[in-house]
Design a protein around this motif. Structure first.
Motif, short mmCIF file in Angstrom:
data_model
loop_
_atom_site.label_atom_id
_atom_site.label_comp_id
_atom_site.label_asym_id
_atom_site.label_seq_id
_atom_site.Cartn_x
_atom_site.Cartn_y
_atom_site.Cartn_z
N LEU A 11 0.86 -1.18 0.00
CA LEU A 11 0.00 0.00 0.00
C LEU A 11 0.90 1.23 0.00
CD1 LEU A 11 -2.61 1.65 0.31
CD2 LEU A 11 -2.52 1.18 2.78
N ASN A 12 0.98 1.90 -1.15
CA ASN A 12 1.81 3.10 -1.30
C ASN A 12 3.26 2.82 -0.89
OD1 ASN A 12 -0.44 4.55 -2.16
ND2 ASN A 12 -0.94 5.26 -0.09
N GLU A 13 3.85 1.80 -1.51
CA GLU A 13 5.22 1.41 -1.19
C GLU A 13 6.16 1.56 -2.40
OE1 GLU A 13 6.27 0.91 1.65
OE2 GLU A 13 4.69 0.09 2.93
N ALA A 14 5.85 2.48 -3.30
CA ALA A 14 6.70 2.68 -4.49
C ALA A 14 8.13 3.00 -4.10
CB ALA A 14 6.11 3.79 -5.37
N GLU A 15 8.31 3.73 -3.01
CA GLU A 15 9.65 4.11 -2.57
C GLU A 15 10.47 2.92 -2.10
OE1 GLU A 15 11.69 6.87 0.96
OE2 GLU A 15 9.51 6.85 0.68
N ASN A 16 9.82 1.95 -1.43
CA ASN A 16 10.54 0.82 -0.85
C ASN A 16 10.68 -0.39 -1.77
OD1 ASN A 16 11.02 1.98 1.73
ND2 ASN A 16 8.91 1.54 2.34
N LEU A 17 9.81 -0.51 -2.76
CA LEU A 17 9.79 -1.73 -3.58
C LEU A 17 11.12 -2.04 -4.26
CD1 LEU A 17 6.23 -1.88 -5.20
CD2 LEU A 17 7.28 -3.52 -3.65
N VAL A 40 3.33 -8.91 -6.36
CA VAL A 40 3.07 -7.72 -5.56
C VAL A 40 1.58 -7.42 -5.63
CG1 VAL A 40 3.46 -5.24 -5.31
CG2 VAL A 40 5.38 -6.76 -5.86
N VAL A 41 0.93 -7.38 -4.47
CA VAL A 41 -0.50 -7.09 -4.42
C VAL A 41 -0.67 -5.59 -4.16
CG1 VAL A 41 -2.72 -7.64 -3.38
CG2 VAL A 41 -0.93 -9.39 -3.49
N ASP A 42 -1.14 -4.88 -5.16
CA ASP A 42 -1.39 -3.44 -5.03
C ASP A 42 -2.73 -3.24 -4.33
OD1 ASP A 42 -1.50 -0.72 -5.29
OD2 ASP A 42 -2.15 -0.75 -7.38
N ASN A 43 -2.66 -2.81 -3.07
CA ASN A 43 -3.84 -2.72 -2.23
C ASN A 43 -4.44 -1.31 -2.29
OD1 ASN A 43 -4.61 -3.50 1.27
ND2 ASN A 43 -5.82 -3.80 -0.57
N ALA A 44 -4.89 -0.93 -3.49
CA ALA A 44 -5.51 0.38 -3.73
C ALA A 44 -4.56 1.53 -3.42
CB ALA A 44 -6.81 0.52 -2.93
N SER A 45 -3.32 1.41 -3.89
CA SER A 45 -2.33 2.46 -3.67
C SER A 45 -2.70 3.71 -4.46
CB SER A 45 -0.94 1.97 -4.11
OG SER A 45 -0.53 0.86 -3.36
N THR A 46 -2.28 4.86 -3.93
CA THR A 46 -2.50 6.12 -4.62
C THR A 46 -1.20 6.66 -5.22
OG1 THR A 46 -2.22 7.31 -2.52
CG2 THR A 46 -4.47 6.73 -3.19
N ASP A 47 -0.10 5.91 -5.06
CA ASP A 47 1.16 6.31 -5.69
C ASP A 47 1.44 5.38 -6.86
OD1 ASP A 47 1.90 3.93 -4.55
OD2 ASP A 47 3.55 4.75 -3.35
N GLY A 67 -6.87 -3.59 3.11
CA GLY A 67 -6.78 -4.48 4.26
C GLY A 67 -5.68 -5.50 4.04
N TYR A 68 -4.89 -5.72 5.09
CA TYR A 68 -3.77 -6.67 5.04
C TYR A 68 -4.24 -8.06 4.63
CZ TYR A 68 0.68 -8.61 6.86
OH TYR A 68 1.90 -9.22 7.01
N GLY A 69 -5.30 -8.52 5.27
CA GLY A 69 -5.84 -9.84 4.94
C GLY A 69 -6.42 -9.90 3.54
N THR A 86 6.11 -15.10 2.18
CA THR A 86 5.50 -13.79 2.32
C THR A 86 6.45 -12.83 3.03
OG1 THR A 86 4.52 -14.15 4.51
CG2 THR A 86 3.26 -14.92 2.60
N GLY A 87 6.11 -11.57 2.96
CA GLY A 87 6.85 -10.52 3.67
C GLY A 87 6.31 -9.17 3.25
N ASP A 88 6.46 -8.19 4.10
CA ASP A 88 5.93 -6.86 3.81
C ASP A 88 6.84 -6.10 2.84
OD1 ASP A 88 4.01 -7.60 5.59
OD2 ASP A 88 4.67 -6.26 7.20
N ALA A 89 6.27 -5.05 2.26
CA ALA A 89 7.00 -4.23 1.28
C ALA A 89 7.66 -3.03 1.93
CB ALA A 89 6.03 -3.78 0.19
N ASP A 90 7.97 -3.11 3.21
CA ASP A 90 8.49 -1.94 3.93
C ASP A 90 9.95 -2.11 4.36
OD1 ASP A 90 8.23 -3.85 5.89
OD2 ASP A 90 6.76 -2.75 7.09
N CYS A 91 10.65 -3.09 3.79
CA CYS A 91 12.09 -3.32 4.04
C CYS A 91 12.38 -3.95 5.40
CB CYS A 91 12.89 -2.03 3.91
SG CYS A 91 12.77 -1.21 2.31
#
Length: 308
Positions: A11-17, A40-47, A67-69, A86-91
């Motif tokens: 969710l809005n992780e263009a900077e970290n991806l 990569v699941v784009d969860n309604a990002s605005t970036d 939603g995470y789930g 699995t793992g988050d897109a936040d580094c």
């Protein structure tokens, strides 16, 4: 070659991806016999999360319901690997440790591996208030589900795909993380928790501590109530793992048979060859003739010899 699907909700992780996807050791995994598909699941990002993920070679799945789930539900439905990681897109999660984790998982014959971020060596990467909340939720989860897991909220899991096909996980939000662990352990799968390095988050924090914590508490008791009702019926949860293993084995056997049939068909379609007598050059394939190019025998050649 075995296949690994790496599912990353974003969710809005263009900077970290770029950092996250570049940390996936594709070459090392290939050397270990793993084909890798990054989802990569784009969860309604605005970036530009979706665009960046595409440029980096990932498969992008759109999930407009935040939603995470919800993101993981969409990602797992799209995953086709034999194993899902699995793992988050936040580094924060060590994707570079995947080869080691997969080796350990195979050596121990584990079906569902989760990770523990709450070791003292990682205390600098998490706010003290978040650390306390994670320990409290994990302790309550252990009491309710008796699975011994030290970190019920960790977002890095590695599991065989048949596990996901056999369990029920409904949480649309952050509680998905604890629910999938509790469902897998209660269903009788071979589960293991291992420590990992947890890193400082990059970018904006998405966690809403109080609302997410309350939602997780509510989900724990709802899941426990559902689990107790299910176990009160003649069909108990433990056989779910046995059925899932049997179905997975049948699928592998069917796939192997399909590949074998395709291989035999391919061989049958190829022209057969015989050596050219005397080692001379034949009409095709440099010194070999196809059966189709061999001269046909005349009727007179087939007649028996007559004595003069």
């Amino acid at each position: 070659m075995r296949t690994l699907s790496i599912v990353i909700p974003a969710l809005n992780e263009a900077e970290n991806l770029p950092t996250v996807i570049d940390s996936i050791p594709r070459r090392e995994l290939a050397d270990e016999g793993w084909g890798v598909d990054v989802i990569v699941v784009d969860n309604a990002s605005t970036d530009t999360t979706a665009e960046v993920a595409t440029e980096l070679g990932a498969t992008v799945v759109s999930q407009p319901r935040r939603g995470y789930g919800n993101a993981y539900q969409a990602g797992f439905d799209a995953a086709e690997g034999d194993v899902i990681a699995t793992g988050d897109a936040d580094c924060t999660y060590p994707f570079d440790a995947l080869p080691h984790l997969l080796q350990f998982m195979e050596a121990r014959k584990v079906e569902f591996m989760t990770t523990n971020r709450l070791g003292v060596e990682n205390r600098h990467a998490m706010k003290p208030s978040h650390t306390v909340a994670n320990h409290a939720l994990s302790a309550l989860s252990r009491v309710l589900f008796r699975n011994g897991l030290r970190d019920s909220q960790s977002g890095m899991w590695i599991f065989q795909r048949h596990v996901w096909q056999a369990i029920q996980v409904d949480s649309p939000g952050m509680a998905f993380s604890q629910e999938i662990k509790n469902a897998a352990t209660r269903a009788g799968f071979r589960c293991l928790e291992v420590p990992i390095e947890y890193r400082v988050r990059g970018g904006e924090v998405k966690l809403n501590a109080l609302p997410d914590g309350v939602a997780n508490l509510r989900q724990l008791f709802q899941h426990k109530f559902r689990d107790n009702r299910f176990r009160a019926t003649p069909a108990r949860m433990v056989p779910l793992a046995e059925a899932a293993r049997a179905n997975a084995a049948a699928e592998r056997a069917a796939l192997a048979a399909e590949r074998a049939a395709a291989f035999v068909e391919e061989l049958s379609a190829k022209p057969r060859t015989v050596p050219e007598p005397g080692g001379g050059k034949g009409e095709q394939f440099g010194g070999r003739r196809t059966l189709a190019s061999m001269p046909t025998q005349r009727a007179s050649d087939e007649a028996p010899l007559e004595m003069a």
